[in-house]
Scaffold this active site. Structure first.
Site, PDB file in Angstrom:
ATOM      1  N   GLU A 114       0.852  -1.325   0.219  1.00  0.00           N
ATOM      2  CA  GLU A 114      -0.163  -0.142  -0.105  1.00  0.00           C
ATOM      3  C   GLU A 114       0.919   1.282  -0.050  1.00  0.00           C
ATOM      4  O   GLU A 114       0.498   2.313  -0.635  1.00  0.00           O
ATOM      5  CB  GLU A 114      -0.928  -0.160   1.296  1.00  0.00           C
ATOM      6  CG  GLU A 114      -2.005  -1.134   0.986  1.00  0.00           C
ATOM      7  CD  GLU A 114      -2.806  -1.377   2.243  1.00  0.00           C
ATOM      8  OE1 GLU A 114      -4.175  -1.048   2.078  1.00  0.00           O
ATOM      9  OE2 GLU A 114      -2.191  -1.682   3.304  1.00  0.00           O
ATOM     10  N   GLU A 134      -3.858  -9.790   3.557  1.00  0.00           N
ATOM     11  CA  GLU A 134      -5.019  -9.622   4.500  1.00  0.00           C
ATOM     12  C   GLU A 134      -5.958 -10.403   4.966  1.00  0.00           C
ATOM     13  O   GLU A 134      -6.139 -10.904   6.075  1.00  0.00           O
ATOM     14  CB  GLU A 134      -5.341  -8.055   4.608  1.00  0.00           C
ATOM     15  CG  GLU A 134      -4.431  -6.936   4.720  1.00  0.00           C
ATOM     16  CD  GLU A 134      -3.821  -6.547   3.157  1.00  0.00           C
ATOM     17  OE1 GLU A 134      -3.119  -5.703   3.224  1.00  0.00           O
ATOM     18  OE2 GLU A 134      -4.019  -7.338   2.440  1.00  0.00           O
TER      19      GLU A 134
END
Length: 260
Positions: A114, A134
């Site tokens: 990210e 995740e």
């Protein structure tokens, strides 16, 4: 007790290098690292001698993402605050006013990916892997990945990565448009600096306005985005660099921009 430097900063030749420095835990992100990265970005933004920024990792990975040991024991409210801090960091990368490049020296996973997704450019070592794992730990890509990844590679491909947690190699990341270039590990920094050199050879004002028009335009309708581009074109036309650049084109010579 003084915090150790978990983000190393140095500047040379107009380029600031920010190095994530928790190699003992694969540069996993905690509040300390995120706070120091945000401070380093503010330093780079304020220093007129810095014209561009490279973010990279120390050791064998770029970043394995958020610190899972911390996540496992932290209250949900603290986890949310960590994510909000990370969103402030990624937002600052996008709005720094100077081009930011991620030199991805190894795996970029979860929050590490990210951070790189917020950068204008990404150059990856050939052995690097990329992914949003995740969901495999019952989490969500909460540092901006659910927003930026679909914009980079499209909704369908982003959905596959985000919903399965599958990792991809550097060549696939390049084919998808997730990274700009894949290079040998030993050439990573040289190739990253060379790509930034191509950017820095252009008018600084035109580069900044082009990035802002693209970044801001993504949140607008197509018509609004096009009109924003036209407005920025008008802003650029008011600059000395615009006159220098157009005159140099007519004279068939290389322009020497002044940044104003």
């Amino acid at each position: 007790m003084l915090e150790r430097d978990v983000v190393r900063s140095k500047a040379e030749g107009g380029i600031a290098r920010l190095e994530l420095n928790r190699p003992d835990c694969l540069n996993a992100m905690n509040r300390q690292l995120l706070r120091q990265l945000l401070a380093a970005l503010e330093w780079a933004a304020a220093d007129d001698a810095v014209r561009a920024v490279i973010i990279t990792g120390h050791g064998r990975v770029f970043s394995a993402g958020a610190d899972i040991r911390y996540l496992n024991r932290a209250p949900a409210a603290e986890v949310r605050e960590l994510a909000r801090l990370a969103v402030a960091v990624t937002g600052r990368i996008e709005t720094l006013g100077k081009p930011v490049l991620a030199a991805i020296n190894g795996d970029a996973l979860g929050g590490g990916l990210e951070i790189s997704e917020a950068c204008a450019l990404r150059v990856a070592a050939s052995h690097a892997r990329f992914g949003h794992p995740e969901v495999k730990i019952g989490a969500v890509a909460g540092f901006g990945g659910t927003t930026r990844l679909p914009r980079l590679i499209g909704k369908g491909r982003a959905a596959e990565m985000l919903l399965t947690g599958r990792l991809i190699d550097a060549d696939e990341a390049c084919r998808l448009g997730l990274v700009n270039r894949v290079v040998a590990a030993e050439a990573l920094m040289a190739e990253s600096e060379a790509l930034l050199g191509e950017v820095l050879a252009q008018s600084p004002l035109a580069v900044r306005l082009s990035w802002e028009a693209m970044h801001r335009g993504l949140s607008l309708s197509e018509d609004e985005s096009a009109r924003l581009g036209a407005d920025y074109f008008g802003l650029a036309a008011q600059s000395e660099d615009f006159r220098i650049g157009t005159r140099a084109f007519l004279d068939k010579r290389t322009p020497k921009f002044k940044g104003r």
